[in-house]
Write a protein that holds these residues in place. Structure first.
Motif, mmCIF file in Angstrom:
data_model
loop_
_atom_site.group_PDB
_atom_site.id
_atom_site.type_symbol
_atom_site.label_atom_id
_atom_site.label_comp_id
_atom_site.label_asym_id
_atom_site.label_seq_id
_atom_site.Cartn_x
_atom_site.Cartn_y
_atom_site.Cartn_z
ATOM 1 N N ASP A 13 0.814 -1.225 0.000
ATOM 2 C CA ASP A 13 0.000 0.000 0.000
ATOM 3 C C ASP A 13 0.846 1.273 0.000
ATOM 4 O O ASP A 13 0.369 2.345 0.358
ATOM 5 N N ARG A 14 2.111 1.162 -0.419
ATOM 6 C CA ARG A 14 2.993 2.341 -0.481
ATOM 7 C C ARG A 14 3.258 2.727 -1.940
ATOM 8 O O ARG A 14 3.384 1.846 -2.810
ATOM 9 N N HIS A 124 7.056 8.525 2.664
ATOM 10 C CA HIS A 124 6.457 7.371 3.347
ATOM 11 C C HIS A 124 7.556 6.599 4.069
ATOM 12 O O HIS A 124 8.658 6.427 3.539
ATOM 13 N N GLN A 168 6.229 3.227 17.335
ATOM 14 C CA GLN A 168 5.232 4.198 16.869
ATOM 15 C C GLN A 168 5.355 5.496 17.657
ATOM 16 O O GLN A 168 5.361 6.591 17.085
ATOM 17 N N ASP A 179 0.287 6.189 10.092
ATOM 18 C CA ASP A 179 -0.655 5.855 9.026
ATOM 19 C C ASP A 179 -1.411 4.564 9.330
ATOM 20 O O ASP A 179 -2.642 4.541 9.379
ATOM 21 N N ARG A 180 -0.680 3.473 9.522
ATOM 22 C CA ARG A 180 -1.368 2.193 9.767
ATOM 23 C C ARG A 180 -0.409 1.178 10.378
ATOM 24 O O ARG A 180 0.807 1.337 10.346
ATOM 25 N N THR A 181 -0.993 0.103 10.921
ATOM 26 C CA THR A 181 -0.216 -1.046 11.379
ATOM 27 C C THR A 181 -0.866 -2.295 10.819
ATOM 28 O O THR A 181 -2.083 -2.324 10.585
ATOM 29 N N ARG A 182 -0.056 -3.317 10.570
ATOM 30 C CA ARG A 182 -0.591 -4.599 10.126
ATOM 31 C C ARG A 182 0.345 -5.720 10.587
ATOM 32 O O ARG A 182 1.529 -5.478 10.838
ATOM 33 N N TYR A 237 5.385 -7.295 12.900
ATOM 34 C CA TYR A 237 4.423 -6.249 12.568
ATOM 35 C C TYR A 237 5.004 -5.287 11.534
ATOM 36 O O TYR A 237 6.225 -5.251 11.290
ATOM 37 N N LEU A 239 4.619 -1.119 10.536
ATOM 38 C CA LEU A 239 4.091 0.216 10.817
ATOM 39 C C LEU A 239 4.354 1.104 9.605
ATOM 40 O O LEU A 239 5.403 0.996 8.972
#
Length: 245
Positions: A13-14, A124, A168, A179-182, A237, A239
């Motif tokens: 997603d970058r 990013h 973070q 922005d997000r974590t997954r 993870y 970030l």
């Protein structure tokens, strides 16, 4: 060599296509390969270890795509991440894949400062790493032994597992917008090959110590590798952050 799924998932997603990128801590060049495959216009692969610079170069050559001149889009920089030899505001995508677990606490702030300095407006940032292992993880005993050998030989630990919330908070504190974590892996498969690599680190540090102590550390490391075999435990993870435009 295939690009690891953890890398492709973290970059999915970058906006890599056409971007000037920096792989912080090149390792074996997995993320450099992922950035090239994603269409980066330029990748700076930064590492302070010559063997990693060599392995990254070999990785790029092995995956060479003459149609897109992928080797020509890479610059491998042997440098300290606390003093990155790039101009300020010059990088559009920064990745740190499995970097921070080998960064001691004292080096966190200067590395974050340098990554922030080279970030262009709107940059990013992707940080992929491991949550601290649970207390009952068998591999934690091997990593603790590795840290003991490193502290005795080098005066600092080899491994430091930072929680996602900790990194973070540090990057947000430096001005990055979260922005997000997954989750990339859960559980993390620590294979026999991984454990043997960590045992090799124990051996390399133990060789610098008093004979009796060094031999004892090596024996314990080899015994743990044999006893554990392999183990799936913990979480990896990802970030993602943005630098304000």
């Amino acid at each position: 060599m295939a690009i690891p799924r953890t890398v492709t998932t973290a970059l999915a997603d970058r906006p890599v296509a056409g971007a000037v990128c920096l792989e912080a801590g090149a390792g074996v060049g997995n993320t450099t390969a992922g950035l090239l495959a994603g269409g980066a216009s330029r990748v700076y692969a930064v590492t302070n270890e010559r063997k990693h610079a060599k392995s990254t170069l070999e990785r790029v050559r092995a995956n060479a795509d003459l149609r897109t001149d992928s080797p020509g889009r890479v610059a491998i920089l042997e440098a300290d991440l606390r003093d990155i030899p790039l101009p300020a505001d010059s990088v559009e995508v920064i990745t740190a894949h499995g970097l921070f677990n080998v960064v001691p606490p004292a080096d966190l702030a200067p590395i974050i400062t340098e990554l922030t300095r080279v970030a262009a407006p709107g940059c990013h940032l992707v940080v992929d790493d491991y949550e601290p292992l649970p207390d009952d993880a068998a591999v934690a005993d091997l990593f603790a032994l590795e840290n003991a050998a490193a502290e005795l030989a080098d005066g600092r630990p080899m491994l430091s597992f930072y929680a996602a919330a900790t990194l973070q908070r540090l990057f947000v504190g430096a001005g990055w917008e979260f922005d997000r974590t997954r989750t990339l892996l859960e559980p993390v498969p620590w294979t026999e090959t991984h454990l043997e690599a960590h045992a090799e680190v124990v051996h390399s540090r133990a060789n610098r110590l008093d004979n009796a102590l060094g031999e004892r550390l090596c024996e314990q490391a080899d015994a743990l590798v044999e006893t554990i075999g392999s183990e799936s435990v913990g979480e990896m993870y990802s970030l993602a952050f943005r630098w304000p435009a």
